[in-house]
Design an enzyme around this catalytic site. Structure first.
Site, short mmCIF file in Angstrom:
data_model
loop_
_atom_site.label_atom_id
_atom_site.label_comp_id
_atom_site.label_asym_id
_atom_site.label_seq_id
_atom_site.Cartn_x
_atom_site.Cartn_y
_atom_site.Cartn_z
N GLY A 1 5.84 -0.56 1.71
CA GLY A 1 6.99 -1.41 1.41
C GLY A 1 6.90 -2.80 1.99
O GLY A 1 7.92 -3.47 2.17
N THR B 1 4.25 -6.68 9.56
CA THR B 1 5.63 -7.13 9.73
C THR B 1 5.71 -8.18 10.83
O THR B 1 6.44 -9.16 10.71
CB THR B 1 6.54 -5.93 10.07
OG1 THR B 1 6.50 -5.02 8.97
CG2 THR B 1 7.96 -6.37 10.31
N ALA C 1 11.40 -7.69 15.63
CA ALA C 1 10.66 -6.52 15.14
C ALA C 1 9.33 -6.37 15.86
O ALA C 1 8.69 -7.35 16.24
CB ALA C 1 10.42 -6.65 13.64
N LYS C 2 8.94 -5.10 16.05
CA LYS C 2 7.57 -4.77 16.45
C LYS C 2 6.91 -4.10 15.25
O LYS C 2 7.60 -3.71 14.31
CB LYS C 2 7.58 -3.81 17.64
CG LYS C 2 8.23 -4.37 18.88
CD LYS C 2 8.40 -3.29 19.95
CE LYS C 2 9.20 -3.85 21.12
NZ LYS C 2 9.51 -2.80 22.11
N ILE D 1 0.83 -1.20 0.00
CA ILE D 1 0.00 0.00 0.00
C ILE D 1 0.87 1.25 0.00
O ILE D 1 0.41 2.36 0.26
CB ILE D 1 -0.95 -0.09 1.21
CG1 ILE D 1 -2.13 0.82 1.08
CG2 ILE D 1 -0.22 0.08 2.52
CD1 ILE D 1 -3.26 0.44 1.98
N GLU E 1 2.19 3.66 12.67
CA GLU E 1 1.01 4.38 13.15
C GLU E 1 1.30 5.27 14.34
O GLU E 1 0.56 6.20 14.63
CB GLU E 1 -0.10 3.40 13.55
CG GLU E 1 -0.57 2.53 12.41
CD GLU E 1 -1.81 1.75 12.79
OE1 GLU E 1 -2.85 1.98 12.18
OE2 GLU E 1 -1.73 0.90 13.70
N ARG F 1 0.27 -4.51 11.95
CA ARG F 1 0.40 -5.92 12.25
C ARG F 1 1.18 -6.72 11.23
O ARG F 1 1.61 -7.85 11.51
CB ARG F 1 -0.99 -6.54 12.44
CG ARG F 1 -1.88 -6.48 11.21
CD ARG F 1 -3.31 -6.91 11.50
NE ARG F 1 -3.45 -8.33 11.76
CZ ARG F 1 -3.36 -9.27 10.83
NH1 ARG F 1 -3.13 -8.95 9.58
NH2 ARG F 1 -3.50 -10.53 11.15
#
Lengths: 291, 752
Positions: free
Chosen positions: B478, B520, B707-708, B475, B712, B518
């Site tokens: 990436g 990644t 990763a988190k 979107i 946003e 959500r």
């Protein structure tokens, strides 16, 4: 978001363009189209015929005239005006104004004449051109005439131009003194703008005549006559103080609308802010020029 | 300055986009395709007395006109409440509501004929805003409520019968009243946040092709599985017969999440049995969805040391004419108004109400900007009231890593003090021009990462090239390149050898959708697991074919390192199968049962943001200029730095929009500025030259490599940070966004 069906004519002669427009009940001249096509896509305007003026040679020419004025073809784009060497040299305030209209795509398509003829109140050029004493040449079925820029716009989307009249060029006398233009915008279009142009006496420090025009806040550009009279005959160095004294009364007389660009009281206040800043800039131009 | 040593490291989608080859839904031409134009309500709230489409149907090029009566038998749809007809039938609930679709052989013919549709309205009492919605005896936008449980999210809407409240959420911890009674100070404020438009540059566009053997929809949708589920129920089709294809999407920000125009487009194709395309204009999309506006009362009780004893919030969200996912927005607003603080007593109430305006929808950090706007302005007000600096007041109350801010939410997995320190450090000494006073700070902790269900397939081909199938939507953020990188790293193959398949429910396994930060974490971890599965299968195959000990083998680019040297995948397959052919298919899945149930607690991770702003104010005009800004987020691990920083910066600048410029305005329900001519968003000129984006990496998140989620958080602090800077410098507080020059001027004038 497509315009309602319409006919398109692309004449190459001025006379033909006038004839076509005069012969059709609901016709519009098409120059840059930045305002017109948007209104047509929103179906606020539904012309039967569009007469495209872009193929008529010479309507976008910018030239120096013998009487110390700059003649700008009505179809010159904002970008042409902005980048023209004659305009930049003799009318730097107009070049700067055109460099800041909307965005580069609009400047590359929109024309100075189109801007004046559309008469959207939230526009930059009409205010400055009125202060500069520009004259607009109109050619129509009954011949040619010249209209002063400050008498051209009559109200919102309303001008002195007859439907089949074409604006061919704008003559701007080269100013004999400082010129300053400012606008305030929060969004793409100006909410309020103000132009100041002084005609200096031979001594170089006395204001022979002052033009102060505000626009965008009402239905048409307005002279701020009270301040113009206060400044006439005064020395440039005294201008700021004189304006400060008359400002409250002067802005109180300005016609301003409550709209999405702000409340009327706020816009009158802004007009005062812009005028004050313009006067300071104009005075600084005199101080800078005086050894 | 970012340099790529080789284009193979660049995002594949960026090459497509800068060369103009990227295909969006609007670029597609399906054989036999017709064009639909939506006829929209011009009434705010009205009975439809009569609808005459005869002239439109007879117009040149028109094939058919779809009306409410055609689809009445299909019933209503929704995500949390079944409240939405495909087309208005008996009444309209907002200006812009679809009442008919003119279907023609060209978009021009459809739009021209749409003008011929005649509607006779009988006006009904209006519910123009959330105040009116809650007033005693208010007209009802919907006469009754049909909530759906666990349909799209866990839980569902909690409407109140006989009212316009379609969801009420209440969370109480401890005893707020007792705490307030014992407090040294109690401070209350009121804030409001306007509805704002997502302003994705690509408006909503979809093509539907209804055939005997199933339905295919091409749409720039963020939640293809949600679209698939809703249209499958509406039309009684098996899920496997509904295929949702998502080409590149020109921005969504939540405005293309859940389900938007797809049921309408599908119904048009269902009527004419030919593919139908509806390509909205930006103005149409402004009448399609927007962020929920909010009115918030917030109250804090503190003791003599400035420790917060209790916080209560009453949040009313203007959900517009249809619920969409507004219930979740309300619940999240109540969660996100807590902030990263230790507060022993809480009373958080949020209500989402129907009004006769454009339907509300998810928008980047649902409910977050509204809540954090109130919470963080309020923090500075409280600090000022008790004589503490904003930094000191926050430091005294910050929750530490591992502490819970509410008993039912996962402990904080980050150190907010670290982020606060980083933004202050980045801003350094104040610039001489503005002085130290014109600075403001804001912090946020939000609970994203919902619906921990993800799946992925990773196929390793005999030449070492890799195909990834998953449903995260590219979107602009990436995500496809991120998935490619995760697969490449896990399989130890070059980034350029990985191809991520275009999003298509026909090839990609189930995923809930792209949103809530959500992808990644949840889909990324699924891709990682799928790649590991493929690697395991490949190594097992090689161990058997080469008669080697499995532990002596390792994947290397193009093949396998063995004690005897390199063996290509070709060779291994050839030896194993007797022919130079085959592939291994790795499967990865994540769900609430994974990892011993460790993913079950909400939120999956905390999304954090600290923001610090320095502003200039033109006191004569009231215009605010953001001079400098710093944003910090704990993202666990950065996978693609350019994209990650771009997302964080983009979120800040989008937030600058609602801070200074944006509001989708209604006057008595009538949209005032629903057109790109009158609705202004920030441009590059509004972005400060001095702009710091700090991404903290502790590799401690639940996603690949720790990763988190991100993308946003940074929209949250910017508005209160700027307002707090104004408050710090001038002592004036503007409680309603946006901070337009006129409001600021009036506030400054009222002060003197």
């Amino acid at each position: 978001m497509l315009p309602a069906p319409f006919q398109l004519a692309r004449p190459t002669e001025l006379a033909e363009a006038i004839r076509l427009a005069a012969a059709t009940e609901d016709s519009h001249f098409h120059a840059g189209g930045t305002e017109l096509l948007m209104a047509m896509k929103l179906r606020l305007l539904r012309p039967e015929l569009l007469v495209d003026l872009k193929r008529i040679a010479g309507l976008d020419r910018i030239a120096w005239a013998e009487d110390a004025s700059v003649v700008i073809g009505a179809l010159a784009t904002h970008r042409q005006v902005e980048q023209d060497v004659i305009v930049r040299r003799h009318l730097p305030a107009l070049a700067a104004l055109c460099a800041n209209v909307a965005n580069v795509r609009v400047r590359s398509a929109g024309t100075l004449g189109g801007n004046l003829c559309f008469a959207e109140p939230h526009a930059d050029p009409p205010t400055l051109l009125a202060a500069l004493g520009a004259r607009l040449r109109l050619v129509g079925p009954d011949g040619e005439r010249e209209v002063a820029a400050d008498a051209f716009i009559l109200g919102e989307f309303e001008t002195a131009r007859e439907p089949a009249e074409i604006m061919t060029h704008i003559t701007v006398p080269v100013p004999r003194g400082p010129v300053a233009y400012r606008r305030f915008r929060h969004g793409e279009r100006p909410a309020v703008n103000a132009a100041v142009a002084w005609t200096m006496a031979a001594d170089g420090v006395t204001i022979e005549r002052a033009r102060i025009v505000v626009g965008a806040l009402g239905s048409r550009p307005q002279d701020v006559g009270l301040l113009e009279r206060l400044l006439a005959g005064r020395r440039a160095g005294e201008a700021a103080e004189a304006v400060a004294q008359g400002l409250t009364d002067a802005v109180g007389e300005i016609e301003a609308m409550d709209d999405r660009h702000g409340g009327a009281d706020y816009k009158r206040h802004l007009a005062g802010v812009l005028i004050t800043r313009n006067i300071a800039e104009a005075a600084a131009q005199i101080n800078g020029a005086t050894p | 300055m970012i340099r790529f040593d080789s284009l193979s490291e660049a995002r594949p989608d960026s090459i497509d986009k800068v060369t103009g080859r990227a295909v969006y839904a609007t670029d597609l031409d399906i054989p036999g395709m017709l064009h639909g134009h939506v006829v929209r309500s011009t009434a705010v709230h009205a009975r439809i007395r009569a609808l005459d489409v005869g002239a439109a149907r007879a117009a040149p090029g028109v094939v058919d006109v779809l009306c409410g009566a055609d689809v009445a038998s299909l019933g209503c749809w929704g995500l949390v409440l079944k409240d939405r007809p495909i087309l208005a039938l008996d009444k309209v609930r907002y200006v812009g509501e679809p009442i008919a679709v003119v279907i023609a052989d060209s978009a021009e013919a459809a739009e021209n004929a749409a003008e011929l549709v005649e509607v006779d309205y009988a006006a009904l009492p209006r519910v123009p805003d959330s105040k009116a919605a809650l007033a005693p005896g208010a007209a009802l936008v919907h006469e009754s409520h049909s909530p759906l449980e666990d349909f799209y999210f866990r839980g569902g809407a909690r409407p109140i019968d006989g009212t316009n409240v379609f969801h009420r959420f209440l969370s109480e911890v401890g005893d707020v009243a007792a705490a307030e009674a014992a407090a040294a100070h109690v401070h209350e404020d009121h804030f409001s946040f306007p509805p704002v438009f997502h302003y994705a540059l690509e408006p909503h566009t979809a093509i539907a092709d209804f055939r005997e053997d199933g339905l295919t929809i091409w749409s720039g949708a963020q939640s293809p599985a949600g679209v698939q589920k809703v249209v499958s129920r509406l039309f009684g089709l098996p899920l496997a017969k509904v295929r949702i294809v998502v080409p590149y999407v020109g921005g969504g920000f939540g405005g293309k999440a859940s389900v938007k125009i797809e049921p309408l487009v599908a119904a048009a194709s269902w009527k004419v049995r030919r593919p139908v395309r509806i390509a909205q204009s930006l103005s149409d999309s402004m009448l399609t969805c927007r962020r929920l506006g909010a009115r918030i009362t917030i109250r804090t009780a503190v003791d003599r040391e400035g420790l917060i004893l209790a916080k209560s919030a009453d949040i009313v969200l203007d959900g517009g004419a249809y619920a969409d996912t507004g219930s979740a927005v309300a619940t999240k607003a109540a969660n996100r108004i807590i902030g990263p603080y230790v507060i022993p007593n809480l009373r958080l109430e949020a209500r989402a109400v129907y009004t006769n305006t454009v339907p509300g929808a998810a928008f980047r950090s649902i409910g977050g900007p509204q809540a954090v706007w109130a919470a963080e302005c309020h923090m500075d007000n409280v600090a000022a009231a008790i004589g503490l600096s904003p930094v000191e007041f926050r430091l005294r109350n910050l929750a530490a890593r591992g502490q819970r801010i509410r008993p039912d939410l996962r402990p904080l997995d980050m150190d907010m003090g670290e982020l606060m320190g980083l933004v202050r450090q980045a801003m350094g000494a104040a610039s001489a021009a503005t002085g130290p006073d014109a600075r403001g700070l804001a912090l946020a902790a939000s609970d994203p990462g919902i619906v921990a269900i993800g799946n992925a397939l990773v196929r390793l081909k005999i030449d070492g090239s890799v195909l990834v199938a998953m449903a995260s939507v590219e979107i602009g953020q990436g995500v496809h390149a991120t998935m490619a990188r995760i697969a490449a790293e896990t399989l130890n193959q070059p980034f350029g050898s990985v191809t991520v398949l275009p999003t298509d429910t026909g090839t990609a396994p189930f995923d809930w959708g792209t949103g809530a930060s959500r992808s990644t974490v949840i889909v990324g971890a699924s891709v990682e697991a799928a790649a590991l599965d493929a690697a395991t299968q490949m190594l097992d195959l090689a161990a058997e074919a080469l008669a080697q000990d499995r532990t002596a083998l390792a994947l290397v680019p193009g093949g396998i390192a063995t004690p005897q040297g390199f063996r290509s995948f070709h060779e291994v397959f050839h030896l194993a199968y007797g022919v130079d052919s085959g592939e291994v298919i790795g499967r990865g899945a994540l769900n609430p049962r994974s990892r011993g149930g460790a993913l079950r607690e909400a939120p999956l991770f905390w999304e954090t943001a600290a923001g610090m702003a320095e502003i200039d104010v033109d006191e004569d005009t009231g215009a605010i200029r953001l001079r400098r800004y710093a944003s910090a987020a704990d993202v666990g691990r950065v996978i693609n730095r350019v994209s990650a920083e771009g997302q964080d910066e983009g979120a800040s600048v989008q937030g600058l929009g609602h801070t200074l410029f944006e509001a989708l305005e209604f006057e008595d329900g009538q949209p005032v500025n629903a057109s790109p001519v009158d609705y202004n968003i920030p441009t590059l000129d509004d972005v400060p030259d001095d702009f710091h984006t700090i991404l903290v990496e502790h590799h401690d998140g639940p996603g690949p490599g720790g990763a988190k989620g991100m993308g946003e958080g940074a929209i949250l602090p910017i508005a209160p940070a700027i307002a707090n800077a104004l408050f710090a410098r001038y002592g004036v507080r503007v409680n309603d966004l946006p901070l337009t020059p006129e409001k600021v001027w009036r506030a400054l004038r009222a002060r003197s």
